[in-house]
Write a protein that holds these residues in place. Structure first.
Motif, mmCIF file in Angstrom:
data_model
loop_
_atom_site.group_PDB
_atom_site.id
_atom_site.type_symbol
_atom_site.label_atom_id
_atom_site.label_comp_id
_atom_site.label_asym_id
_atom_site.label_seq_id
_atom_site.Cartn_x
_atom_site.Cartn_y
_atom_site.Cartn_z
ATOM 1 N N HIS A 1 9.050 76.381 51.618
ATOM 2 C CA HIS A 1 9.658 75.588 52.280
ATOM 3 C C HIS A 1 10.792 74.651 51.402
ATOM 4 N N PHE A 2 11.076 73.574 52.358
ATOM 5 C CA PHE A 2 12.065 72.930 51.660
ATOM 6 C C PHE A 2 11.501 71.490 51.810
ATOM 7 N N ASN A 3 11.744 70.480 50.693
ATOM 8 C CA ASN A 3 11.085 69.217 50.928
ATOM 9 C C ASN A 3 11.889 68.356 51.807
ATOM 10 N N VAL A 4 11.763 67.609 52.712
ATOM 11 C CA VAL A 4 12.559 66.575 53.418
ATOM 12 C C VAL A 4 11.863 65.320 53.566
ATOM 13 N N THR A 5 12.677 64.235 53.272
ATOM 14 C CA THR A 5 12.127 62.981 53.576
ATOM 15 C C THR A 5 12.612 62.307 54.679
ATOM 16 N N PRO A 6 11.981 62.344 55.669
ATOM 17 C CA PRO A 6 12.399 61.920 57.110
ATOM 18 C C PRO A 6 12.521 60.425 56.948
ATOM 19 N N ALA A 7 13.547 59.710 57.713
ATOM 20 C CA ALA A 7 13.820 58.538 57.780
ATOM 21 C C ALA A 7 12.763 57.762 58.316
ATOM 22 N N ALA A 8 12.347 56.552 57.466
ATOM 23 C CA ALA A 8 11.317 55.799 57.912
ATOM 24 C C ALA A 8 11.501 55.233 59.447
ATOM 25 N N GLU A 9 12.766 55.043 59.813
ATOM 26 C CA GLU A 9 13.066 54.509 61.066
ATOM 27 C C GLU A 9 14.074 55.503 61.844
ATOM 28 N N GLY A 10 14.506 55.377 63.080
ATOM 29 C CA GLY A 10 15.215 56.438 63.639
ATOM 30 C C GLY A 10 14.833 57.587 63.746
ATOM 31 N N LYS A 11 15.690 58.383 64.290
ATOM 32 C CA LYS A 11 15.321 59.825 64.571
ATOM 33 C C LYS A 11 15.520 60.852 63.309
ATOM 34 N N PHE B 1 38.684 51.397 71.639
ATOM 35 C CA PHE B 1 37.625 51.563 72.500
ATOM 36 C C PHE B 1 36.492 52.612 72.211
ATOM 37 N N PHE B 2 35.350 52.651 72.311
ATOM 38 C CA PHE B 2 34.529 53.623 71.893
ATOM 39 C C PHE B 2 33.540 54.068 72.918
ATOM 40 N N THR B 3 33.584 55.438 73.331
ATOM 41 C CA THR B 3 32.737 55.627 74.548
ATOM 42 C C THR B 3 31.160 55.892 73.963
ATOM 43 N N TYR B 4 30.571 55.150 74.335
ATOM 44 C CA TYR B 4 29.109 55.221 73.791
ATOM 45 C C TYR B 4 27.963 55.954 74.388
ATOM 46 N N MET B 5 28.394 56.437 75.694
ATOM 47 C CA MET B 5 27.505 57.078 76.326
ATOM 48 C C MET B 5 28.072 58.661 76.582
ATOM 49 N N SER B 6 27.892 59.599 75.912
ATOM 50 C CA SER B 6 28.812 60.908 76.152
ATOM 51 C C SER B 6 27.896 62.044 76.382
ATOM 52 N N GLY C 1 23.415 59.432 66.742
ATOM 53 C CA GLY C 1 23.241 59.037 68.271
ATOM 54 C C GLY C 1 21.793 59.402 68.613
ATOM 55 N N ARG C 2 21.406 58.688 69.844
ATOM 56 C CA ARG C 2 20.177 58.978 70.240
ATOM 57 C C ARG C 2 20.280 59.880 71.571
ATOM 58 N N SER C 3 19.435 60.979 71.524
ATOM 59 C CA SER C 3 19.559 61.745 72.663
ATOM 60 C C SER C 3 18.721 61.329 74.007
ATOM 61 N N TYR C 4 19.231 60.965 75.107
ATOM 62 C CA TYR C 4 18.472 60.288 76.049
ATOM 63 C C TYR C 4 18.627 61.618 77.270
ATOM 64 N N GLY C 5 17.732 61.143 78.320
ATOM 65 C CA GLY C 5 17.556 62.211 79.500
ATOM 66 C C GLY C 5 18.945 62.540 80.003
ATOM 67 N N LYS D 1 23.528 58.793 73.248
ATOM 68 C CA LYS D 1 24.086 57.447 73.173
ATOM 69 C C LYS D 1 24.114 56.812 71.897
ATOM 70 N N MET D 2 24.959 56.005 71.659
ATOM 71 C CA MET D 2 25.272 55.291 70.310
ATOM 72 C C MET D 2 25.471 53.654 70.621
ATOM 73 N N GLU D 3 24.546 53.135 70.005
ATOM 74 C CA GLU D 3 24.103 51.506 70.311
ATOM 75 C C GLU D 3 25.312 51.290 68.952
#
Ligand SMILES: C[S@@+](CC[C@H](N)C(=O)[O-])C[C@H]1O[C@@H](n2cnc3c(N)ncnc32)[C@H](O)[C@@H]1O
Length: 556
Positions: A257-267, A408-413, A466-470, A475-477
C-alpha cells in the motif's frame, strides 16, 4: 446469492438502497474482518440476501467453527422480510446459519445502551444502503441522525443514509474490533461526509482504503471504496490500495500500500488519484505554482436579497425614469453570459440592449426623488422589504455594492471554474466571486490569468480543492478558490509573452466550446515549454484532472 424475490420491484429496492454486493468483494471483506478467528462474532447490519453472512460463515467454518454454533456468532439485520427469507435460503443451501433479525437497524440499541439484544461484535461487515437525503426523510432520518449523534457524530440534513448506518454499526464493535465495509466513494469528497471522515481518523487505530479503477456496481452507478479499519484510539495516516476491479482483490499483498495522510479538515479527493499523479501534482505545484490567493483574495459579490427586483434592465430603469446616478453597472446575475476570457464594455452594452438586468439599484442614501419613491412602492407591493436580507439592512432598498473587481471567478461549475477579466469594470452580485489583484502583481495578470488558468495543473487543483455538490456541480467558496494553484508571476509573464498574440483566436475557440483544445495549447506553452515538464508528466496531470472531473460528473 439468490435473486431478489419477484415482488421486490426496482423502485422499492432503490428506496431502501438495496444494491447487492458482488461476491468477490463480500468474500474479501469477510476474510479480512474474521482474520481466521473461529470465535469471532460478526454483524451485517443491513444483510439483504446474505452475501456477506454466507462469506462470514464460510470463513468461520474454515477457521474451525462448528456450523451448529454459527447462529451464536453471525448476526444479520434487514428491514425487508423477503430478503431475510432469501438470506436464510442462501445460508441453509450451504449448510451455514446465522441469527437474522427483521427491523430497522437504527431501532437496535448498541451494547452500551439500554435494551440491547445483540452482543458486542468482533467484526462489522456489509454494504449499507445508499439513499440520498432527498429520499432519506421523516422519522427514518431522525432516528438515524440520533443514532449517529449517540456515537458522537453530528450529521447534517444533507447526509445520505449510509453515513449514519456506518457510525451506528460501529457502536456494536468491541474496542479492538474490525470493520470491513463497502461505502460510496463520495465518502472521500462530499461535504456532508466531513464528520464521518474525521470520526474515521479519530475512532480507529488503523484505516485501510481500497479504491477501484472500474465501476463495481453497475446497477447503482456509484463508485465505491472498501474501508477496513481496526482497533481504537485514532491514526495519523491511512493505507491506500488501488486495484482495477474486484477480481484483483485476491492479489493484494500486505505492505503493497501507500501511506496517505488525509487532511484533518476538508475533503480527501486527492486520494482518488493514482499515487504517481498525486506526487506529481504536489511536486509541480510546490516548485512552480503559487495560489490564486497570492494574486488577490477571492471575495463575495453583493447579496441583494432579491435579484429580480434590485437588478434592473434598461427597460425597467427607463419605465421608472430612474437616473444613471440611482443605479450601478453590474454583470447580470448568473454566469451564462461569461463564455470567453473577458467581460468587455461592448458585451455589457449588448446585454443591456437585449434586456438583461445590467443595473443594480444604488441610489444616494439621501435620495427622495419621486422616481425612486415610485420604484420603492413597486418593491413594497412585491413584498421585497419583508425578505431576510432587506430586513437586516437600513435602508432596505440599498444593497451594499461591491466595487468592480479585476477578475470574476465562476464558483459553481460543471466543467471547471473560470476566471474572466472584468474589462467592463462592472460590479457583480453573488452568482460569482471577484478577485482584486494585490499591488505588486504583474500588470498582465488580469488579462493573462483567465487563459493561463486553463492549464491542467490548475484544472486538477480545482477538482482537488473544490467541493462536489449534487448534480456533479463543483463549488469553490472564496477560501477554496484562494487555494487554486496558478502559475507564478515569472512563469505567467513568460507564457503570456508567447500566448498574447494567440489570445483572440483562443478566446473564439473557448466561446465555441472547444476548451479542451485551448487547455492543450496552454499546457504546451506553460507546462512543457515554460516549466520544462516531460510530455508524460503533462499527460498524467491532464488525465488526473479528466478522471476526477468524470468521477464528479458521474456522481451527478
Ligand atoms: C446495499 S443493500 C446491501 C445488502 C447486502 N448486505 C449486500 O451487500 O448484498 C442494503 C440493504 O439494506 C437494507 N436496509 C435499508 N435500510 C435499512 C435499515 N434502516 N435497517 C436495516 N436494513 C436496511 C435494504 O433492505 C437492503 O437489503
Amino acid at each position: 446469492m439468490t435473486s431478489p424475490t419477484v415482488r421486490d420491484l426496482p423502485e422499492l429496492r432503490k428506496s431502501r438502497g438495496a444494491y447487492f454486493t458482488p461476491p468477490a468483494i463480500a468474500e474479501f471483506l469477510a476474510a479480512w474482518a474474521i482474520d481466521h478467528s473461529p470465535v469471532a462474532t460478526v454483524l451485517d447490519p443491513t444483510c439483504g440476501e446474505a452475501v456477506f453472512l454466507a462469506a462470514a460463515g464460510r470463513q468461520l467454518v474454515s477457521a474451525g467453527t462448528a456450523p451448529a454454533v454459527l447462529d451464536r456468532q453471525v448476526f444479520g439485520v434487514d428491514l425487508h422480510q423477503a430478503s431475510l427469507e432469501a438470506a436464510m435460503g442462501t445460508l441453509e443451501a450451504e449448510g451455514l446459519d446465522a441469527r437474522l433479525e427483521a427491523g430497522d437497524f437504527f431501532s437496535f440499541p448498541t451494547p452500551n445502551q439500554v435494551g440491547c439484544t445483540l452482543p458486542a461484535m468482533d467484526a462489522v461487515i456489509g454494504n449499507p444502503p445508499f439513499v440520498r437525503y432527498q429520499q432519506h426523510i421523516g422519522e427514518a432520518r431522525k432516528r438515524s441522525a440520533a443514532a449517529a449523534l449517540a456515537q458522537g457524530v453530528r450529521l447534517s440534513g444533507l447526509a445520505s443514509s449510509w453515513a449514519a448506518l456506518l457510525v451506528h454499526a460501529c457502536g456494536f464493535l468491541k474496542p479492538e474490533g474490525r470493520l470491513a465495509i463497502v461505502l460510496p466513494a463520495e465518502l472521500l469528497t462530499v461535504h456532508y461526509a466531513e464528520p464521518v471522515r474525521r470520526w474515521l481518523r479519530e475512532r480507529f487505530a488503523a484505516v485501510h482504503l481500497v479504491l477501484f479503477e472500474r465501476l463495481q456496481f453497475e446497477e447503482a452507478l456509484e463508485k465505491v471504496v472498501l474501508v477496513t479499519a481496526q482497533g481504537s484510539g485514532g491514526c495519523e495516516a491511512f493505507s491506500l490500495y488501488q486495484v482495477e476491479s474486484a477480481q484483483d482483490l485476491g492479489k493484494l499483498r500486505p505492505f503493497d500500500h501507500f501511506n496517505v495522510t488525509p487532511a484533518a479538515e476538508g475533503k480527501w479527493t486527492e486520494l482518488l488519484l493514482p499515487v504517481r499523479s498525486r506526487q506529481l501534482f504536489k511536486g509541480v505545484t510546490s516548485e512552480h505554482f503559487s495560489s490564486l490567493g497570492d494574486y488577490g483574495a477571492p471575495e463575495l459579490g453583493t447579496v441583494t436579497g432579491a435579484n429580480d427586483y434590485f437588478a434592473l434592465s434598461e427597460e425597467t430603469r427607463l419605465a421608472f425614469s430612474l437616473d444613471r446616478n440611482q443605479v450601478a453597472r453590474i454583470s447580470p446575475p448568473g454566469t451564462k453570459h461569461l463564455q470567453g476570457l473577458s467581460f468587455t464594455r461592448h458585451q455589457w452594452e449588448r446585454l443591456r440592449e437585449s434586456g438583461e438586468p445590467v443595473w443594480m439599484l444604488q441610489p444616494p442614501l439621501d435620495d427622495a426623488t419621486p422616481e425612486l419613491l415610485s420604484y420603492l412602492a413597486h418593491g413594497e407591493r412585491l413584498g421585497v422589504p419583508d425578505g431576510y436580507k432587506c430586513q437586516m439592512r437600513t435602508p432596505w432598498w440599498r444593497p451594499p455594492l461591491v466595487s468592480p473587481p479585476d477578475l470574476f471567478f465562476t464558483y459553481m461549475s460543471h466543467r471547471y471554474p473560470r476566471l474572466v477579466t472584468n474589462s467592463a469594470r462592472a460590479s457583480f452580485v453573488n452568482s460569482m466571486h471577484g478577485v482584486r489583484l494585490r499591488p505588486g502583481t504583474p500588470d498582465e495578470a488580469s488579462v493573462a490569468l483567465p487563459l493561463l488558468a486553463l492549464n491542467s495543473v490548475t484544472l486538477l487543483g480545482a477538482e482537488i480543492f473544490g467541493r462536489s455538490y449534487g448534480g456533479g456541480v463543483l463549488k469553490m467558496e472564496p477560501r477554496e478558490a484562494a487555494l487554486l494553484p496558478v502559475p507564478r508571476p515569472d512563469s505567467l509573464r513568460a507564457a503570456w509573452r508567447q500566448l498574447k498574440p494567440e489570445r483572440a483566436g483562443l478566446d473564439r475557440q473557448l466561446q465555441a466550446g472547444r476548451w479542451a483544445a485551448v487547455s492543450r495549447r496552454v499546457d504546451e506553452v506553460l507546462l512543457s515549454e515554460g516549466l520544462g515538464l516531460d510530455a508524460s508528466d503533462v499527460t498524467s496531470l491532464r488525465a488526473a484532472a479528466t478522471s476526477l472531473r468524470a468521477r464528479r460528473l458521474g456522481a451527478g
